[in-house]
Enzyme design. Structure first.
Site, PDB file in Angstrom:
ATOM      1  N   ASP A  31       0.938  -1.131   0.040  1.00 49.89           N
ATOM      2  CA  ASP A  31      -0.087   0.147   0.008  1.00 49.89           C
ATOM      3  C   ASP A  31       0.721   1.184  -0.046  1.00 49.89           C
ATOM      4  OD1 ASP A  31       1.117   0.120   2.574  1.00 49.89           O
ATOM      5  OD2 ASP A  31      -0.855  -0.156   3.642  1.00 49.89           O
ATOM      6  N   GLU A  74      -0.047  -9.063  -1.136  1.00 47.90           N
ATOM      7  CA  GLU A  74      -0.753  -8.421   0.144  1.00 47.90           C
ATOM      8  C   GLU A  74      -2.048  -7.631  -0.528  1.00 47.90           C
ATOM      9  OE1 GLU A  74       0.555  -5.428   3.241  1.00 47.90           O
ATOM     10  OE2 GLU A  74       1.045  -7.212   3.989  1.00 47.90           O
ATOM     11  N   GLU A  86      -2.338   5.036   2.776  1.00 47.06           N
ATOM     12  CA  GLU A  86      -2.210   3.663   2.128  1.00 47.06           C
ATOM     13  C   GLU A  86      -3.426   3.130   1.916  1.00 47.06           C
ATOM     14  OE1 GLU A  86      -0.748   5.034   4.821  1.00 47.06           O
ATOM     15  OE2 GLU A  86       1.368   5.007   4.838  1.00 47.06           O
ATOM     16  N   HIS A 137       5.047   5.788  13.239  1.00 42.60           N
ATOM     17  CA  HIS A 137       5.232   6.448  11.985  1.00 42.60           C
ATOM     18  C   HIS A 137       4.099   7.033  11.080  1.00 42.60           C
ATOM     19  CE1 HIS A 137       4.370   3.638   8.901  1.00 42.60           C
ATOM     20  NE2 HIS A 137       4.737   2.804   9.660  1.00 42.60           N
ATOM     21  N   ARG A 193       1.358   8.914   9.106  1.00 47.83           N
ATOM     22  CA  ARG A 193       1.240  10.025   8.695  1.00 47.83           C
ATOM     23  C   ARG A 193      -0.129  10.795   9.561  1.00 47.83           C
ATOM     24  NH1 ARG A 193       4.146   9.523   4.374  1.00 47.83           N
ATOM     25  NH2 ARG A 193       4.635  11.504   3.348  1.00 47.83           N
ATOM     26  N   HIS A 229      11.781   5.811  13.806  1.00 46.10           N
ATOM     27  CA  HIS A 229      11.614   6.021  12.267  1.00 46.10           C
ATOM     28  C   HIS A 229      12.533   7.155  12.038  1.00 46.10           C
ATOM     29  CE1 HIS A 229      10.159   6.294   8.527  1.00 46.10           C
ATOM     30  NE2 HIS A 229       9.235   5.415   8.582  1.00 46.10           N
TER      31      HIS A 229
END
Ligand code: UD1
Ligand code: UDP
Length: 412
Positions: A97, A119, A133, A210, A212, A243
């Site tokens: 994604d 996936e 995503e 991490h 967004r 990250h």
């Protein structure tokens, strides 16, 4: 001979595509496998390439500090155009994604090259969570010709959207293949911080963040909850591989820097990271992949998100959605630290995501669809219980066949 171009760009894609690349490479008579990386991630990607000994034929090197979604999309799309024109593969294989995934599927579509999506079919049905995503996954599904769904539920999602059944294969998630190649009971850490942790007497909270949609205030809330936990429990140690995204990093340092028993470390390479996950007490994360890996290792996960596209472990009770509000994160963490029965219930080894043969199924399905094999592969049927043994640290460590398999190989 089928020419397959495998395209990826970030750490999780690389980890999850590595078993597929290795499986294709083992089938040299039927497949020519080439790898193109956008390098949307740089260091975080390179350590995976090295671990699994993958040498890309193309490296677009698109990562820039502080890149935007526009930057990634533009650079990946135009870079991949050149790669696809030069390579003219029979199929482009993408994963998951990320924006690299979507850009690669779009570039292949513009050049009328078939796309296989590994996936496929995970959904929250919330356009903005995870962002971007959820939409990347949808858009890739629309562009794809073959869909490798990790679970039966993912297949159902695709069927609901009108994807023809004969284009979908339920394979299990390749992340379990990667874990089997990586986690070992006798693994010795080299990182001095990890060497100093006493996994027998200290309870290690493994933290990663991490997403967004969590940037800013939500992450601040999570870190404040962690601060309270660590001050309240003297036997708790937080290990937090931070990250590389500066937007995440700055807030972590501001909220958690300098606290006792809080180790803010660089992102770990996958080999030590997976072995740390196998030994930790509890995972707090907004990651997607960790929601699949930790249940397979018998580790409870508190998911720092409001919604998840991975409901299987939620239903099995091994992960809990807690969001990012300080009070909720604090209460859920306290409960698992204080109530051994609640902890045990979540730590029960249920692994709905794979049996370590997902990559082989992807390759077998490709052979079948392209007329190189008469039969399709047998589908993955979850859940897989009983693949576990208790490691020296008392934690459940994956699995009979995976034990003892070193880096540089996913063969077993
Ligand atoms: C990306 C993916 C996300 C995936 C995540 C896994 C998109 C839009 N986002 O998010 O879906 O879940 O990877 O980690 O596709 N950086 C480095 N070195 C690295 C990697 C990143 O310095 O090796 C820094 C750079 O400043 C970069 C920033 O991190 O600009 C953000 O990277 P980016 O790929 O844009 O987003 P992620 O948050 O990593
Ligand atoms: N991971 C790693 N080192 C770390 C943190 C995570 O190797 O310091 C691995 C983890 O085991 C999993 C993957 O990276 O396989 C998840 O990546 P991330 O959380 O960045 O992305 P997501 O899964 O959310 O897309």
């Amino acid at each position: 001979m089928l020419k397959v171009l495998v395209v990826f760009g970030t750490r999780p894609e690389a980890i999850k595509m590595a078993p597929v690349v290795k499986a294709l490479e083992r089938e040299r008579e039927r497949f020519l496998c080439r790898v193109a990386v956008t390098a949307q991630h740089r260091e975080m990607l390179d350590q995976v390439l090295e671990l699994f000994d993958i040498r890309p034929a193309y490296d677009l090197d698109i990562m820039r500090a502080g890149q935007t979604l526009f930057d990634i999309t533009e650079r990946a799309l135009s870079g991949l155009r050149r790669v696809l024109e030069a390579e003219a593969p029979d199929l482009v294989l993408v994963h998951g994604d990320t924006t690299t995934t979507f850009a690669a599927a779009l570039a292949a579509f513009y050049l009328q090259i078939p796309v296989g999506h590994v996936e496929a079919g995970l959904r929250t049905r919330n356009k903005y969570a995870p962002f971007p995503e959820e939409m990347n996954r949808h858009l890739t599904a629309v562009l794809a010709d073959l869909h490798f769904a990790p679970t039966p539920r993912a297949r159902t999602n695709l069927l609901t959207e009108g994807v023809p059944a004969e284009r979908i294969f339920v394979t299990g998630n390749t992340v379990i293949d990667a874990l089997q190649a990586t986690v070992r009971p006798d693994f010795a850490f080299t990182d001095p911080v990890l060497r100093a942790v006493d996994f027998a007497s200290q309870r290690v909270l493994l933290v990663t963040t991490h997403r967004r949609e969590n940037w800013g205030a939500p992450l601040r809330e999570v870190y404040r909850a962690l601060r309270e936990v660590v001050l309240a429990y003297p036997d708790v140690v937080v290990v937090f591989p931070v990250h590389r995204n500066p937007v995440v990093r700055d807030v972590v340092l501001a909220e958690l820097g300098g606290l006792p028993r809080v180790h803010l470390i660089e992102p770990l390479d996958y080999l030590p990271f997976a072995n740390l996950m196998a030994r930790c007490h509890l995972v707090l994360t907004d990651s997607g992949g960790l929601q699949e890996e930790a249940p397979a290792l018998g580790k409870p996960v508190l998911v720092l998100r409001e919604t998840t596209e991975r409901p299987e472990a939620l239903e099995a009770g091994t992960v809990e959605l807690v969001g990012t509000a300080r009070e909720r994160v604090l209460a859920a963490t306290r409960r698992l630290l204080d109530d051994p029965a609640a902890y045990r219930r979540m730590a029960e080894a249920v692994n709905p995501y794979g049996d370590g043969r997902a990559a082989a199924r992807v390759v077998a399905a490709l052979a079948y669809r392209f007329g190189l094999a008469a039969e399709p592969p047998e589908e993955f049927v979850p859940p897989c219980a009983g693949n576990y043994f208790t490691g020296p640290a008392g934690g459940k460590i994956f699995s009979e066949s995976g034990a003892g398999i070193g880096p540089g190989s996913v063969e077993h």
